[in-house]
Design a protein around this motif. Structure first.
Motif, PDB file in Angstrom:
ATOM      1  N   LEU A 123       0.787  -1.231   0.000  1.00 19.24           N
ATOM      2  CA  LEU A 123       0.000   0.000   0.000  1.00 19.24           C
ATOM      3  C   LEU A 123       0.822   1.286   0.000  1.00 19.24           C
ATOM      4  N   LEU A 124       2.146   1.188   0.072  1.00 17.65           N
ATOM      5  CA  LEU A 124       2.973   2.399   0.018  1.00 17.65           C
ATOM      6  C   LEU A 124       3.667   2.569  -1.336  1.00 17.65           C
ATOM      7  N   ARG A 125       3.254   1.762  -2.333  1.00  9.91           N
ATOM      8  CA  ARG A 125       3.851   1.909  -3.659  1.00  9.91           C
ATOM      9  C   ARG A 125       3.601   3.324  -4.187  1.00  9.91           C
ATOM     10  N   GLY A 126       4.676   3.987  -4.589  1.00  5.38           N
ATOM     11  CA  GLY A 126       4.551   5.326  -5.161  1.00  5.38           C
ATOM     12  C   GLY A 126       4.333   6.430  -4.145  1.00  5.38           C
ATOM     13  N   ILE A 127       4.385   6.087  -2.864  1.00  3.63           N
ATOM     14  CA  ILE A 127       4.164   7.078  -1.805  1.00  3.63           C
ATOM     15  C   ILE A 127       5.479   7.763  -1.459  1.00  3.63           C
ATOM     16  N   ASN A 128       5.426   9.067  -1.186  1.00  7.90           N
ATOM     17  CA  ASN A 128       6.633   9.805  -0.837  1.00  7.90           C
ATOM     18  C   ASN A 128       6.997   9.645   0.641  1.00  7.90           C
ATOM     19  N   THR A 129       6.016   9.880   1.526  1.00  3.57           N
ATOM     20  CA  THR A 129       6.269   9.788   2.967  1.00  3.57           C
ATOM     21  C   THR A 129       5.238   8.867   3.613  1.00  3.57           C
ATOM     22  N   GLY A 130       5.704   7.798   4.191  1.00  6.35           N
ATOM     23  CA  GLY A 130       4.779   6.851   4.812  1.00  6.35           C
ATOM     24  C   GLY A 130       5.419   6.122   5.982  1.00  6.35           C
ATOM     25  N   ILE A 131       4.583   5.460   6.740  1.00  4.50           N
ATOM     26  CA  ILE A 131       5.064   4.719   7.918  1.00  4.50           C
ATOM     27  C   ILE A 131       4.384   3.355   7.957  1.00  4.50           C
ATOM     28  N   VAL A 132       5.161   2.357   8.353  1.00  2.66           N
ATOM     29  CA  VAL A 132       4.602   1.025   8.572  1.00  2.66           C
ATOM     30  C   VAL A 132       4.780   0.682  10.041  1.00  2.66           C
ATOM     31  N   LEU A 133       3.726   0.187  10.652  1.00  2.00           N
ATOM     32  CA  LEU A 133       3.795  -0.250  12.047  1.00  2.00           C
ATOM     33  C   LEU A 133       3.409  -1.717  12.093  1.00  2.00           C
ATOM     34  N   THR A 134       4.260  -2.563  12.658  1.00  2.00           N
ATOM     35  CA  THR A 134       3.884  -3.972  12.774  1.00  2.00           C
ATOM     36  C   THR A 134       3.601  -4.292  14.238  1.00  2.00           C
ATOM     37  N   LEU A 135       2.386  -4.727  14.473  1.00  2.00           N
ATOM     38  CA  LEU A 135       1.951  -5.024  15.839  1.00  2.00           C
ATOM     39  C   LEU A 135       2.034  -6.522  16.060  1.00  2.00           C
ATOM     40  N   GLY A 136       3.130  -6.972  16.666  1.00  2.00           N
ATOM     41  CA  GLY A 136       3.292  -8.393  16.955  1.00  2.00           C
ATOM     42  C   GLY A 136       3.662  -8.585  18.405  1.00  2.00           C
ATOM     43  N   VAL A 261       0.536   2.414   7.386  1.00  2.00           N
ATOM     44  CA  VAL A 261       0.069   1.043   7.161  1.00  2.00           C
ATOM     45  C   VAL A 261       0.317   0.226   8.429  1.00  2.00           C
ATOM     46  N   ILE A 262      -0.715  -0.497   8.848  1.00  2.00           N
ATOM     47  CA  ILE A 262      -0.594  -1.323  10.048  1.00  2.00           C
ATOM     48  C   ILE A 262      -0.596  -2.798   9.663  1.00  2.00           C
ATOM     49  N   GLY A 263       0.454  -3.500  10.092  1.00  2.00           N
ATOM     50  CA  GLY A 263       0.556  -4.930   9.805  1.00  2.00           C
ATOM     51  C   GLY A 263       0.895  -5.703  11.074  1.00  2.00           C
ATOM     52  N   GLY A 264       1.300  -6.952  10.910  1.00  2.00           N
ATOM     53  CA  GLY A 264       1.639  -7.787  12.062  1.00  2.00           C
ATOM     54  C   GLY A 264       0.438  -8.552  12.568  1.00  2.00           C
ATOM     55  N   GLY A 265       0.676  -9.460  13.491  1.00  2.00           N
ATOM     56  CA  GLY A 265      -0.361 -10.361  13.992  1.00  2.00           C
ATOM     57  C   GLY A 265      -1.641  -9.673  14.432  1.00  2.00           C
ATOM     58  N   MET A 266      -1.499  -8.532  15.140  1.00  2.00           N
ATOM     59  CA  MET A 266      -2.700  -7.866  15.661  1.00  2.00           C
ATOM     60  C   MET A 266      -3.539  -7.212  14.573  1.00  2.00           C
ATOM     61  N   SER A 267      -2.950  -6.982  13.389  1.00  2.00           N
ATOM     62  CA  SER A 267      -3.730  -6.368  12.309  1.00  2.00           C
ATOM     63  C   SER A 267      -4.807  -7.334  11.815  1.00  2.00           C
ATOM     64  N   LYS A 268      -4.683  -8.601  12.191  1.00  2.00           N
ATOM     65  CA  LYS A 268      -5.722  -9.577  11.823  1.00  2.00           C
ATOM     66  C   LYS A 268      -7.062  -9.252  12.486  1.00  2.00           C
ATOM     67  N   ALA A 269      -7.027  -8.386  13.499  1.00  2.00           N
ATOM     68  CA  ALA A 269      -8.281  -7.940  14.126  1.00  2.00           C
ATOM     69  C   ALA A 269      -9.133  -7.144  13.126  1.00  2.00           C
ATOM     70  N   GLY A 270      -8.508  -6.652  12.060  1.00  2.00           N
ATOM     71  CA  GLY A 270      -9.247  -6.076  10.930  1.00  2.00           C
ATOM     72  C   GLY A 270      -9.840  -4.700  11.135  1.00  2.00           C
TER      73      GLY A 270
END
Ligand SMILES: [Zn+2]
Length: 324
Positions: A123-136, A261-270
């Protein structure tokens, strides 16, 4: 081209053969036995990798390079400086794996791997400034500035999980109190629910889910209990979402990203969990008229680590090939 992506987490070692588009074609995982020590974990990584690389050959998925994401900082020589959640320190992981797997190996912090995943295939393809957080087990972070992953001068930046967001009832294993990962990781959620139960709060949903043995509570259980309307579980989930929102607003204050963008195990909470995060982010923002970033859940969910590690391999492998 095919790459092996290894996601070394505090709970599981997950790996997969991934194509250039970021699709996982074969996958395997084993429990991370932290108590058994680093040698044992490394030998598990090696045997599982060898098996998967060999299985891939049967399908003509020939692995060109291996990438690995680890929950801690890695120096430019491929030495893992430390992984507190794994009791690792000064492990020359690239050297060890290269000798065993005889393939180009690239190892980075898992937050950077997640950023590479979203930047290359998500989801950050072509984005200039972004952040990814992985909640595990903990919280990993990746920062994209000018379309590239940013890790700082000493390569120890983007440790978003260790940003202070409040005062907590227990210390973080980095030695400080109040780190985001002690509020909003899966481990934090479990710790807080157990704290509530020990103080006499009741949870009939959790009681039945773990057959009366609260030591067996895990993150997914708490999420489903909260979704069922269990008060104790919901209180814990709301708390995790609130502090995560506070962390997000801190990031906005420094970086003003376009997308998170939020990923990691807890992102399965949807979406159910995302809505809570968004609600608190709206409430926590400074200057109500200022815009806030779009917050989305990664399509890779908890595969973000595997695909990210493979994308680290891809980017470095291509870069190296261009140099030669
Ligand atoms: Zn910390």
């Amino acid at each position: 081209m095919y790459y092996l992506g290894i996601d070394l987490g505090g709970t599981n070692i997950k790996m997969g053969i991934v194509n250039e588009k970021g699709e996982i074609l074969l996958k395997n995982q084993v429990y991370t036995n932290v108590e058994s020590g680093s040698d044992n974990i490394i030998s598990n990584i090696i045997s599982l990798s060898k098996k998967l690389i060999k299985d891939g050959e049967d399908y003509n998925y020939i692995v060109k390079a291996v990438g690995m994401g680890v929950p801690g900082p890695v120096d430019e020589n491929g030495v893992v400086i430390n992984c507190i959640n794994l009791n690792w320190s000064e492990i020359p992981i690239v050297q060890i794996l290269k000798k065993e797997l005889m393939l180009p190996i690239f190892v980075e912090n898992d937050g950077n791997a997640a950023a590479a995943c979203e930047l290359e295939a998500g989801l950050l393809r072509g984005i200039n400034t972004g952040i990814v957080l992985t909640l595990g087990t903990g919280i990993g972070g990746g920062i994209i500035i000018d379309g590239k992953s940013y890790t700082g001068f000493h390569k120890i930046g983007a440790e978003i999980g260790h940003m202070i967001v409040g005062e907590n009832f227990y210390n973080c294993n980095c030695g400080r109190n109040g780190c985001l990962e002690t509020f909003s990781s899966a481990n934090a959620l479990i710790k807080y629910v157990k704290e509530l139960l020990s103080k006499g709060e009741k949870s009939s949903s959790l009681y039945s889910m773990c057959n009366g043995d609260f030591s067996k509570i895990h993150g997914a259980m708490i999420i489903s209990a909260a979704k069922e309307g269990d008060k104790t579980a919901n209180k814990a989930v709301e708390r995790a979402a609130f502090y995560l929102a506070r962390g997000i607003i801190n990031l906005v204050a420094v970086l003003d990203p376009e997308k998170i963008v939020i990923g990691g195990g807890m992102s399965k909470a949807g979406e159910w969990y995302l809505d809570k995060i968004k609600k608190f982010t709206e409430e926590e923002r400074y200057f109500q008229e200022f815009p806030i970033p779009e917050i989305v859940i990664s399509n890779f969910k908890n595969n973000i680590g595997i695909v990210g590690a493979a994308m680290i391999a891809k980017l470095n492998y291509i870069e190296k090939a261009e140099e030669d």
